[in-house]
Design a protein around this motif. Structure first.
Motif, PDB file in Angstrom:
ATOM      1  N   ALA A   1     -27.409   3.268 -44.291  1.00  0.00           N
ATOM      2  CA  ALA A   1     -26.271   3.198 -45.205  1.00  0.00           C
ATOM      3  C   ALA A   1     -26.632   3.584 -46.633  1.00  0.00           C
ATOM      4  N   THR A   2     -27.918   3.525 -47.001  1.00  0.00           N
ATOM      5  CA  THR A   2     -28.289   3.781 -48.403  1.00  0.00           C
ATOM      6  C   THR A   2     -29.212   4.976 -48.526  1.00  0.00           C
ATOM      7  N   ARG A   3     -30.464   4.833 -48.096  1.00  0.00           N
ATOM      8  CA  ARG A   3     -31.451   5.878 -48.331  1.00  0.00           C
ATOM      9  C   ARG A   3     -31.862   6.566 -47.029  1.00  0.00           C
ATOM     10  N   GLY A   4     -30.864   6.817 -46.171  1.00  0.00           N
ATOM     11  CA  GLY A   4     -31.159   7.385 -44.858  1.00  0.00           C
ATOM     12  C   GLY A   4     -31.777   8.763 -44.913  1.00  0.00           C
ATOM     13  N   GLY A   5     -31.524   9.535 -45.985  1.00  0.00           N
ATOM     14  CA  GLY A   5     -32.084  10.875 -46.046  1.00  0.00           C
ATOM     15  C   GLY A   5     -33.495  10.917 -46.553  1.00  0.00           C
ATOM     16  N   ILE A   6     -34.049   9.778 -47.007  1.00  0.00           N
ATOM     17  CA  ILE A   6     -35.376   9.763 -47.602  1.00  0.00           C
ATOM     18  C   ILE A   6     -36.358   8.997 -46.729  1.00  0.00           C
ATOM     19  N   MET A   7     -35.965   7.802 -46.305  1.00  0.00           N
ATOM     20  CA  MET A   7     -36.864   6.932 -45.573  1.00  0.00           C
ATOM     21  C   MET A   7     -36.563   6.971 -44.080  1.00  0.00           C
ATOM     22  N   PRO A   8     -37.594   6.901 -43.241  1.00  0.00           N
ATOM     23  CA  PRO A   8     -37.347   6.782 -41.801  1.00  0.00           C
ATOM     24  C   PRO A   8     -36.522   5.533 -41.508  1.00  0.00           C
ATOM     25  N   GLN A   9     -35.681   5.602 -40.496  1.00  0.00           N
ATOM     26  CA  GLN A   9     -34.762   4.511 -40.191  1.00  0.00           C
ATOM     27  C   GLN A   9     -35.469   3.465 -39.334  1.00  0.00           C
ATOM     28  N   VAL A  10     -36.296   2.654 -40.004  1.00  0.00           N
ATOM     29  CA  VAL A  10     -36.983   1.530 -39.375  1.00  0.00           C
ATOM     30  C   VAL A  10     -36.747   0.305 -40.256  1.00  0.00           C
ATOM     31  N   ASP A  11     -37.241  -0.837 -39.798  1.00  0.00           N
ATOM     32  CA  ASP A  11     -37.099  -2.068 -40.577  1.00  0.00           C
ATOM     33  C   ASP A  11     -38.169  -2.108 -41.671  1.00  0.00           C
ATOM     34  N   TYR A  12     -37.777  -2.623 -42.831  1.00  0.00           N
ATOM     35  CA  TYR A  12     -38.694  -2.714 -43.967  1.00  0.00           C
ATOM     36  C   TYR A  12     -38.646  -4.126 -44.542  1.00  0.00           C
ATOM     37  N   THR A  13     -39.747  -4.495 -45.202  1.00  0.00           N
ATOM     38  CA  THR A  13     -39.764  -5.651 -46.086  1.00  0.00           C
ATOM     39  C   THR A  13     -39.916  -5.116 -47.502  1.00  0.00           C
ATOM     40  N   ALA A  14     -38.987  -5.495 -48.367  1.00  0.00           N
ATOM     41  CA  ALA A  14     -38.923  -4.916 -49.707  1.00  0.00           C
ATOM     42  C   ALA A  14     -39.432  -5.904 -50.741  1.00  0.00           C
ATOM     43  N   LEU A  15     -40.165  -5.377 -51.722  1.00  0.00           N
ATOM     44  CA  LEU A  15     -40.605  -6.141 -52.892  1.00  0.00           C
ATOM     45  C   LEU A  15     -39.832  -5.615 -54.093  1.00  0.00           C
ATOM     46  N   VAL A  16     -39.093  -6.489 -54.761  1.00  0.00           N
ATOM     47  CA  VAL A  16     -38.267  -6.097 -55.903  1.00  0.00           C
ATOM     48  C   VAL A  16     -38.816  -6.769 -57.155  1.00  0.00           C
ATOM     49  N   VAL A  17     -39.107  -5.959 -58.183  1.00  0.00           N
ATOM     50  CA  VAL A  17     -39.536  -6.476 -59.490  1.00  0.00           C
ATOM     51  C   VAL A  17     -38.535  -5.958 -60.514  1.00  0.00           C
ATOM     52  N   GLU A  18     -37.787  -6.890 -61.120  1.00  0.00           N
ATOM     53  CA  GLU A  18     -36.709  -6.505 -62.031  1.00  0.00           C
ATOM     54  C   GLU A  18     -36.901  -7.206 -63.369  1.00  0.00           C
ATOM     55  N   ASP A  19     -36.670  -6.460 -64.460  1.00  0.00           N
ATOM     56  CA  ASP A  19     -36.806  -7.023 -65.799  1.00  0.00           C
ATOM     57  C   ASP A  19     -35.522  -6.809 -66.588  1.00  0.00           C
ATOM     58  N   THR A  20     -35.434  -7.488 -67.715  1.00  0.00           N
ATOM     59  CA  THR A  20     -34.288  -7.349 -68.625  1.00  0.00           C
ATOM     60  C   THR A  20     -34.711  -6.623 -69.892  1.00  0.00           C
TER      61      THR A  20
ATOM     62  N   THR B   1     -38.498 -10.864 -52.602  1.00  0.00           N
ATOM     63  CA  THR B   1     -38.795 -10.176 -51.348  1.00  0.00           C
ATOM     64  C   THR B   1     -37.518 -10.162 -50.528  1.00  0.00           C
ATOM     65  N   ARG B   2     -37.200  -9.007 -49.955  1.00  0.00           N
ATOM     66  CA  ARG B   2     -35.929  -8.832 -49.272  1.00  0.00           C
ATOM     67  C   ARG B   2     -36.150  -8.253 -47.872  1.00  0.00           C
ATOM     68  N   LYS B   3     -35.245  -8.600 -46.986  1.00  0.00           N
ATOM     69  CA  LYS B   3     -35.216  -8.029 -45.643  1.00  0.00           C
ATOM     70  C   LYS B   3     -34.331  -6.798 -45.669  1.00  0.00           C
ATOM     71  N   PHE B   4     -34.854  -5.682 -45.182  1.00  0.00           N
ATOM     72  CA  PHE B   4     -34.135  -4.406 -45.247  1.00  0.00           C
ATOM     73  C   PHE B   4     -34.174  -3.786 -43.859  1.00  0.00           C
ATOM     74  N   SER B   5     -33.045  -3.854 -43.158  1.00  0.00           N
ATOM     75  CA  SER B   5     -33.003  -3.396 -41.768  1.00  0.00           C
ATOM     76  C   SER B   5     -32.804  -1.888 -41.696  1.00  0.00           C
ATOM     77  N   SER B   6     -32.954  -1.352 -40.500  1.00  0.00           N
ATOM     78  CA  SER B   6     -32.735   0.082 -40.297  1.00  0.00           C
ATOM     79  C   SER B   6     -31.288   0.461 -40.567  1.00  0.00           C
ATOM     80  N   ALA B   7     -30.347  -0.464 -40.316  1.00  0.00           N
ATOM     81  CA  ALA B   7     -28.939  -0.182 -40.634  1.00  0.00           C
ATOM     82  C   ALA B   7     -28.740  -0.040 -42.133  1.00  0.00           C
ATOM     83  N   ASP B   8     -29.456  -0.864 -42.906  1.00  0.00           N
ATOM     84  CA  ASP B   8     -29.376  -0.739 -44.361  1.00  0.00           C
ATOM     85  C   ASP B   8     -29.937   0.599 -44.817  1.00  0.00           C
ATOM     86  N   VAL B   9     -31.007   1.055 -44.168  1.00  0.00           N
ATOM     87  CA  VAL B   9     -31.586   2.364 -44.508  1.00  0.00           C
ATOM     88  C   VAL B   9     -30.567   3.462 -44.236  1.00  0.00           C
TER      89      VAL B   9
END
Length: 811
Positions: A579-598, A569-577
């Motif tokens: 800098a990365t996905r500003g054209g897709i997601m509204p620029q608000v604060d998010y809590t992110a769930l990351v599921v990664e496999d090998t 679980t990650r903290k994702f601020s509006s500044a991060d939005v």
């Protein structure tokens, strides 16, 4: 230190040779002179010379040792003492070796890059730039920021043994292009333009002149020192009946002018310029006049034009009459994908082979004909799948420059178009899936109801009992598939709560360990200070389980023992939005769930389809509870979207997949009232019978429901649609309850219920539907006495529901 000491003393072999040579030379002198005094003088001279050489050698060795023993960092400090950028040098241990005064003022000497006092996203970019510096010799971090400012960072590996990194940190500040251009127009650039036949002025959007060159003032008023600031630009010009523009002062005898309009906007701005508030640079030239001051040497003005057009956000390039590129600004090079490459000789070198001929013909036509403009569709090299529109305009009065090419950088626009197309497709597929689920629920209702009625006549042990139970079990499995389709189409009923993502992960972790087995390592990490989210906890658990099962299958598909699944679980601020996905997601604060496999990863041609229902690369019988049906990820997509979040998949074949779910942080309002909890049905029993009006357009469902209610002791009147049901009520028939489908031809259930309420305001209504209750309640908008029964339902379920509604109505 042993090696330097050996270097200062001559070796034993060399000393013996020198001694023998000295003795031999003395013998030769004795034999030649037979005088002891001459031999002694000669020997003394040789010894003196040898002593002088030895002293000089010792001094040089000492000097060299002093120079190489320790580097003189004072020279380095003086070299990096810049006022426009902070400079720092670190060694391989990450220690700060040297820094200039500006670095100390911005970050202090207690921190060494990449560990600076900036936000988490900036720290990651700094670490990535540092790794690139050690690996490739150079690295870049476009943006690092904290509360004090924003900077860009360049990293270079240096030193004899490549043992140091040089960090150059430059402040990012906004610039006033108009203010920068004004002194140039008032200085040498303005005079150079005037000598080349160009009159320049900066004009505000309201048409008022902000600044004009001396050449402009001379042509407009006859006095080069005239003050034109604040005057109306158009008042200084006139236009005749042939749309030719001339100077108003010169009247009809004035030479026609060619006007060039260049908006002044910051090319590095994060948003597109608003041309309603952006000043413009306007250049005026006499038709047919070259830029060389009458000499015909048009190339003399090319550097000035390049200086003017270079900063503009519009992609512009100039081509001569022979079709050769004179220059192109950075926006043009970015648009054609050649920003870091040399300018090609011909513009046709930028397009695919098939478009070279049409582009060459267009340039030749506009270069030789009258001044005009047009557009041509071309395909650029490296981007042949996306045609772009290239503007071509013939220009006059600019010497060698004969054709102006215009091209806007459409990379971001193309990406957004693809995302909109994908979202539109997913929405259309979702509507289709919801419709299919609704119709399929009608069929399943008939099958399940018929099975229940048959089971009333068959007891365990009968030859048909097991077969009927098998049909019923498969029908229930099909009903679970329809629920997945409703989840994807965002038409399921959610019970959102304010919760913390780590708590949901913790609640389901014991199940995940059993799902993935002992060979796969499960790693769970959480950021601190995560914001709360508002979602349905059971649906979030389903999201986590589906993503983990998907990752488990991907790891097992590699055919190797072991593997790792990471849940974070990650903290994702509006500044991060931003800098990365500003054209897709509204620029608000998010809590992110990351599921990664090998696991084996996802192929590039599949990554855009993985969220579509029934798309799967798994074999039948695999994929957990969904059995390789392709509904696992589509269910995840629907739940996340219905919860107001976003989900993205990043994968590289052979190296695993990472799913990231972004849920907006829930900020509780102090004056907002708590959401009312859904009212439970009355737990009273009903055994007094009743009169039921059953309205259902599907014959199978209507027959099953009628038989089920009749067997339960109710008097049932049936109607095939809403019109027929309304006619029965208007005919004077009395009922205790209306049981109606929602979606019906001609008149639907809610419309019929509203008309019936005009005659019987207190008559309760029980709606049957395959759609979600929450969605239907928002659409029905009928006050009080409205209940809901989801399809498919069993005989017992409809009987119990009708009894509960009648009990609640009777109090």
């Amino acid at each position: 230190m042993s090696a330097p000491r050996r270097a200062r003393s001559p070796r034993g072999g060399e000393g013996l040779v020198l001694a023998l040579a000295l003795a031999l030379s003395l013998i030769v002198v004795w034999l030649a002179t037979r005088e002891a005094l001459a031999v002694a003088a000669y020997g003394a001279g040789l010894m003196t010379l040898a002593a002088a050489i030895w002293v000089m050698t010792r001094q040089n060795a000492s000097t060299q040792e002093a120079e190489t023993a320790l580097p003189d960092w004072s020279v380095t400090v003086a070299a990096i003492d810049r006022g426009d950028a902070a400079m720092a040098i670190t060694d391989r241990a990450g220690r700060l070796v040297c820094a200039n005064a500006l670095y100390e003022r911005w970050f202090g000497v207690g921190q060494a890059p990449p560990r600076l006092s900036v936000d988490n996203a900036s720290l990651e970019r700094l670490a990535k730039a540092g790794r690139a510096g050690w690996r490739d010799g150079h690295g870049v971090a476009d943006l690092i920021e904290n509360a004090q400012g924003q900077w860009s960072v360049a990293v270079t590996r240096a030193g004899r043994g490549d043992d140091y990194l040089v960090w150059t940190i430059s402040a990012i500040t906004g610039s006033d292009l108009v203010a920068e251009l004004v002194p140039h127009l008032d200085g040498k650039l303005g005079r150079a333009l005037s000598q080349s036949g160009l009159s320049a002025a900066i004009v505000d959007p309201d048409g008022k002149i902000r600044m004009a060159s001396a050449g402009f003032a001379q042509r407009a008023t006859g006095e080069s020192a005239a003050m034109l600031t604040g005057q109306d630009f158009t008042a200084l010009l006139r236009q005749d009946e042939h749309d030719r523009v001339t100077w108003a002062r010169e009247g009809q005898r004035g030479a026609p002018l060619t006007m060039y309009y260049l908006p002044i906007a910051d090319p590095d701005a994060a948003v597109e310029p608003d041309f309603n508030v952006t000043p413009s640079l306007i250049l005026l030239a006499d038709n047919g006049t070259g830029l060389g001051g009458g000499s015909g040497d048009g190339m003399a003005a090319v550097p000035h034009l390049e200086a003017l057009i270079g900063p503009l956000p519009l992609g512009l390039a100039m081509v001569d009459r022979d079709g050769r590129l004179l220059f192109a600004n950075n926006a043009f090079l970015r648009a054609v994908g050649r920003e870091n490459e040399a300018l090609p000789t011909y513009p046709t070198d930028l397009v695919v082979q098939e478009d070279k001929g049409p582009l060459s013909d267009a340039i030749r036509r506009f270069a030789q004909g009258p001044a005009s403009s047009g557009d041509i569709a071309v395909r650029l090299k490296g981007m042949a799948e996306e045609p772009v529109s290239l503007s071509v305009a013939g220009v006059r009065g600019l010497g060698e420059a004969a054709v102006l090419l215009g091209l806007t950088d459409s990379t971001e626009e193309t990406r957004l178009k693809r995302q909109v197309a994908q979202a539109t497709k997913m929405q259309a597929v979702g509507q289709l899936a919801g419709g299919v689920a609704h119709d399929f629920n009608n069929v399943l209702t008939a099958i399940l109801g018929t099975c229940d009625l048959m089971l009333l006549r068959h007891t365990p042990g009968d030859s048909d009992y097991d077969d009927i139970q098998q049909i019923r079990a498969n029908s229930n499995r099909a009903a679970s598939l329809t629920r997945q389709l409703l989840a994807f189409s965002r038409q399921q009923t959610l019970r959102p709560e304010v919760l913390q993502l780590p708590d949901v992960v913790s609640d389901v972790s014991h199940l995940l360990k059993r799902l993935i087995g002992e060979k796969i390592k499960l790693v769970v990490t959480h950021d601190r200070d995560l914001g709360a989210v508002r979602a349905d906890p059971s649906q979030l658990e389903q999201v986590i389980v589906n993503l983990v099962v998907n990752g488990r299958d991907a790891i097992q598909s590699r055919g190797e023992s072991g593997g790792k699944l990471t849940i974070a679980t990650r903290k994702f601020s509006s500044a991060d939005v931003r800098a990365t996905r500003g054209g897709i997601m509204p620029q608000v604060d998010y809590t992110a769930l990351v599921v990664e496999d090998t696991g084996i990863g996802i192929a590039a041609d599949h990554i855009g389809k993985i969220f579509e229902p029934f798309f799967t690369t798994k074999e039948p019988g695999k994929g957990g509870q969904m059995g390789g049906t392709g509904l696992g990820l589509s269910t995840v997509y629907g739940i996340v979207k219905q919860s107001g979040g976003f989900i993205f998949a990043d994968s590289e074949p052979g190296r695993g997949t990472r799913f990231t779910v972004y849920l907006p942080v829930h900020h509780a309002s102090g004056d907002a009232a708590a959401l009312p909890a859904p009212k439970a049905e009355a737990e009273l029993t009903w055994s007094g019978g009743g009169r039921i009006l059953l309205v259902e357009d599907e014959d199978m469902v209507r027959a099953v429901a009628e038989r089920a209610l009749t067997r339960a002791g109710y008097t049932v009147t049936v109607a095939a649609d809403g019109d027929e049901g309304l006619e029965i009520v208007e005919g004077g028939a009395e009922f205790d309850l209306i049981v109606s489908d929602v979606v019906m031809p001609v008149m639907d259930g809610p419309t019929m219920a509203r008309e019936v309420r005009k005659l019987r305001p207190d008559l309760p209504v029980l709606f049957m539907s395959g759609y979600a209750e929450e969605q239907l309640r928002n659409q029905i908008d009928i006050a009080g006495g409205v209940h809901f029964l989801p399809k498919p339902f069993s005989v017992q379920q409809i009987g119990d529901k009708v009894g509960a509604v009648l009990a609640a109505a009777q109090g």
